[in-house]
Design a protein around this motif. Structure first.
Motif, mmCIF file in Angstrom:
data_model
loop_
_atom_site.group_PDB
_atom_site.id
_atom_site.type_symbol
_atom_site.label_atom_id
_atom_site.label_comp_id
_atom_site.label_asym_id
_atom_site.label_seq_id
_atom_site.Cartn_x
_atom_site.Cartn_y
_atom_site.Cartn_z
ATOM 1 N N PHE A 70 1.056 -1.114 -0.012
ATOM 2 C CA PHE A 70 -0.102 -0.012 -0.091
ATOM 3 C C PHE A 70 1.041 1.126 -0.052
ATOM 4 N N GLN A 71 0.205 2.355 -0.408
ATOM 5 C CA GLN A 71 1.120 3.557 -0.318
ATOM 6 C C GLN A 71 0.904 4.345 1.026
ATOM 7 N N TYR A 72 1.781 5.406 1.319
ATOM 8 C CA TYR A 72 1.560 5.865 2.729
ATOM 9 C C TYR A 72 1.712 7.395 2.517
ATOM 10 N N ARG A 76 1.075 11.197 5.000
ATOM 11 C CA ARG A 76 0.840 11.640 6.279
ATOM 12 C C ARG A 76 -0.217 12.888 6.126
ATOM 13 N N ILE A 88 -5.084 5.706 9.234
ATOM 14 C CA ILE A 88 -4.330 4.740 10.317
ATOM 15 C C ILE A 88 -4.021 5.803 11.596
ATOM 16 N N ALA A 89 -4.355 5.344 12.884
ATOM 17 C CA ALA A 89 -3.832 6.052 13.723
ATOM 18 C C ALA A 89 -2.989 5.274 14.740
ATOM 19 N N GLY A 118 -3.125 1.792 14.620
ATOM 20 C CA GLY A 118 -2.830 0.596 13.796
ATOM 21 C C GLY A 118 -2.935 -0.578 14.255
ATOM 22 N N THR A 119 -3.455 -0.629 15.743
ATOM 23 C CA THR A 119 -3.571 -1.797 16.435
ATOM 24 C C THR A 119 -4.522 -2.910 15.715
ATOM 25 N N ILE A 135 -3.572 -2.796 10.929
ATOM 26 C CA ILE A 135 -2.276 -3.507 10.639
ATOM 27 C C ILE A 135 -2.726 -5.123 10.695
ATOM 28 N N PRO A 145 -6.064 -1.816 2.063
ATOM 29 C CA PRO A 145 -6.367 -0.404 1.420
ATOM 30 C C PRO A 145 -5.241 -0.157 0.415
ATOM 31 N N SER A 146 -5.420 0.770 -0.630
ATOM 32 C CA SER A 146 -4.453 1.186 -1.654
ATOM 33 C C SER A 146 -3.475 1.917 -0.942
ATOM 34 N N ASP A 192 -1.750 8.474 7.075
ATOM 35 C CA ASP A 192 -1.462 8.816 8.785
ATOM 36 C C ASP A 192 -1.982 9.970 9.373
ATOM 37 N N SER A 250 -1.941 9.940 12.848
ATOM 38 C CA SER A 250 -1.637 9.786 14.235
ATOM 39 C C SER A 250 -0.790 11.191 14.474
ATOM 40 N N HIS A 251 -0.502 11.901 13.963
ATOM 41 C CA HIS A 251 0.455 13.179 14.205
ATOM 42 C C HIS A 251 -0.680 14.307 14.355
#
Lengths: 338, 171
Positions: free
Chosen positions: A4-6, A8, A28-29, A31-32, A35, A45-46, A50, A52-53
């Protein structure tokens, strides 16, 4: 894991913009859960966005007398926050009864609401599951369904919602703050999660292009008379077979207000206005608690392996109400149920 | 019936995802590496940085063998994407001893014979280091509860609790 790509997200507006451009992207936050689902090939997911920040990490008193919890506050931070420990200990106890300290350090407040069921068949891609693959059938109804639901089920799905935190949030009547392309809105906690019906693939009423920004607690925290009792196969670090959140407001030994929510038994935290109304004006005795338990479990149905949950839930409700009435909430470390 | 996993349902992306450069401080050392977005912190530590003290047990957040400290807090590195920890400070089992002297927890685990096969031990010790830093566990019951994310299939639990109590008292 599949590729998948990522990317932020810089702020909430950016997160909303990014998810709108890619329908197969996911936030994704902590991720527990996500993931893990990607590892099991249940989610694909493609792109992961993120969040989480994002600056959604404060726990603050509101002008209305409640508390506003940022969606990115880790579960541990929330459970140990002085405002929560002192004013909403039911929430604190419920959070600390779930998962492990490592997972609670990772998991976000918003993500806790959005975790998926732990139904064995949802995870097992070799079997039909209407939640994972709508229209394929439910393997749990005639399968190994010991952990599955007894209330609010449908012919399409008997999965349960796995959260402990959400059971307390339901009892406390929290509000979910969300934001999306059309702006911000709030959702009452009771309306946030859905029953499976014919669309078990939809766990919540959050739209795919919306993001949870905060959870708001109303002023009333029931800090004197509450208890969260979780019954599970191990003493710790296991999902609930049955859990009960009970909160009472007492005048002597007469019940002035009651909140009661069940976990591990339905597709959402389970409440009943009839059960709570049945407690009003009653003395805090086992007979009144049993009556409330019967109301709360009205219509409960076992599917074979999980028949035991009906009796277990009834006894757990009575016990938890007693703990709440006595002001002796269930301890998370001393496992004896008193 | 055919597998119905997500990989078969979703139309995969047209272009291959690019690897991403990340910077981490691992056991006090500044590290730069380039990882695919789906590389877990656990795999980054083991396969990219050759720090194999952190163990892959279940790889699903159920056993705790992969526990490391990220910015001082214990987490499961198997459920953590390395790209999400840009700039973070990581402590693994390899980073606990100082100047040839064992960390008090490492010494306590030896003193109390707190392991048999040893596979869960680095996760147990990192988790215990996190527990001591949190300062929430006062009694043996509380240690047991707050260490429940670390499974020991040899069943060395009584000695693990004793070792943590010793290290906690001396910290």
């Amino acid at each position: 894991m599949i590729p998948f790509q990522y990317a932020r997200a810089n702020d909430v507006a950016d997160a909303i913009k990014q998810i709108a451009t890619d329908p197969s992207a996911k936030f994704i936050a902590g991720g527990t859960n996500l993931i893990d689902l990607i590892k099991y090939d249940v989610e694909g997911p493609s792109r992961l966005i993120d969040i989480s920040h994002l600056p959604l990490r404060s726990v603050e008193p509101t002008s209305a007398g409640g508390v506003l919890i940022g969606a990115m506050v880790p579960n541990t931070d929330l459970a140990y926050h002085p405002l929560i420990e002192q004013r909403y200990p039911l929430l604190s106890r419920a959070i600390l009864s779930g998962a492990s300290q490592q997972l609670r350090n990772m998991a976000s407040t918003g993500g806790n609401l959005l975790q998926r069921t732990r139904c064995f068949y949802y995870y097992d891609t070799a079997t039909p599951c209407n939640k994972r693959e709508p229209g394929s059938g439910c393997s749990a109804i005639d399968g190994v369904n010991r952990i599955n639901a007894i209330l609010g089920t449908s012919e399409a799905c008997i999965a349960t919602h796995p959260s402990d935190m959400c059971v307390a949030l339901a009892a406390l009547e929290a509000t979910v703050h969300v934001a999306g392309p059309a702006g911000a809105r709030t959702i009452a906690f009771a309306d946030f999660h859905r029953l499976p019906g014919n669309t078990p693939q939809r766990d919540t009423n959050l739209e795919p292009d919306e993001i949870i920004t905060a959870i708001e607690l109303p002023p009333k925290g029931f800090s004197a008379n509450y208890s969260y009792l979780k019954i599970r196969d191990r003493l710790s670090y296991a999902f609930a077979l049955v859990s009960v959140a009970a909160a009472l407001e007492l005048d002597g030994d007469t019940i002035k207000e009651a909140r009661l929510a069940l976990g591990g038994v339905a597709h959402k935290p389970w409440r009943s206005t009839a059960a709570e109304a049945a407690l009003l004006g009653q003395r805090t005795d086992a007979a009144a608690f049993a009556k409330a338990a019967d109301w709360l479990l009205h219509g409960a149905k076992g599917y074979g392996h999980n028949n035991f949950k009906i009796g277990l839930a009834r006894r757990a409700i009575i016990r938890t109400l007693g703990q709440a009435a006595r002001g002796t909430p269930q301890s998370n470390s001393d496992k004896k149920i008193r | 019936m055919a597998r119905s996993g997500a990989a078969n349902r979703v139309t995969r992306m047209a272009t291959a995802p690019e690897k991403i450069p990340i910077r981490l401080t691992v056991n006090g050392n500044h590290m730069e590496l380039t990882v695919a977005p789906w590389t877990t912190l656990l795999d980054a530590l083991r396969d990219h940085l050759d720090l194999t003290g952190t163990k892959k047990g279940c790889d699903h957040g159920q056993c705790g063998a992969c526990t490391v400290l990220v910015d001082g807090r214990r987490i499961n590195s198997c459920l953590t994407l390395a790209v999400m920890k840009q700039g973070a400070e990581i402590i693994t089992i390899e980073g606990l001893a100082h100047d040839g002297e064992l960390h008090p927890l490492q010494q306590a685990f030896i003193d109390h014979d707190a392991f048999q096969c040893g596979y869960c031990t680095s996760g147990q010790i990192c988790s215990a280091a996190g527990l001591i830093a949190e300062g929430k566990a006062k009694t043996a019951d509380e240690i047991r509860e707050l260490m429940s994310g670390n499974i020991c299939r040899c069943g060395a639990y009584p000695n693990i609790v004793a070792a943590i109590q010793q290290a906690k008292e001396r910290s």
